[in-house]
Design a protein around this motif. Sequence first.
Motif, PDB file in Angstrom:
ATOM      1  N   ALA A 262       0.854  -1.207   0.056  1.00 50.18           N
ATOM      2  CA  ALA A 262      -0.072  -0.212  -0.017  1.00 50.18           C
ATOM      3  C   ALA A 262       0.997   1.331  -0.160  1.00 50.18           C
ATOM      4  O   ALA A 262       0.473   2.288  -0.756  1.00 50.18           O
TER       5      ALA A 262
ATOM      6  N   LYS B  25      -6.629  -7.226  -2.114  1.00 49.85           N
ATOM      7  CA  LYS B  25      -5.288  -6.485  -2.578  1.00 49.85           C
ATOM      8  C   LYS B  25      -5.925  -5.405  -3.495  1.00 49.85           C
ATOM      9  O   LYS B  25      -5.707  -4.250  -3.704  1.00 49.85           O
TER      10      LYS B  25
ATOM     11  N   GLU C   8      -8.150  -2.857  -2.074  1.00 48.99           N
ATOM     12  CA  GLU C   8      -7.505  -1.815  -1.383  1.00 48.99           C
ATOM     13  C   GLU C   8      -6.707  -0.843  -2.150  1.00 48.99           C
ATOM     14  O   GLU C   8      -6.642   0.318  -2.207  1.00 48.99           O
TER      15      GLU C   8
END
Length: 88
Positions: free
Chosen positions: A4, A29, A32
């Motif tokens: 991230a 993922k 995100e």
Amino acid sequence: MVEAQALQGIKGPLSIAAGVRDIVFTSAKRHESEEILDKLDVPHQINLFSDVEHGFAVRCDLSKPRQKFAKEQVFAQAVAWFDQYLIV
């Protein structure tokens, strides 16, 4: 395998092609990543393909029509992206 924090540092256009069955770039993922990218002021896109796994664009089974289609679409996506953002 991009974390991230690294994704938050993106400064330019980003294009991602992902497979639904990707064990590296999982659904969590991907979501995100979408949230992070949405907050950045950079052009981005994520194309998602069914019936393919991580690495499908370079090692798919061309005898399987859906895998072949995904591979061909990723190539077209890359060319269009380069034409838009890298060709002067």
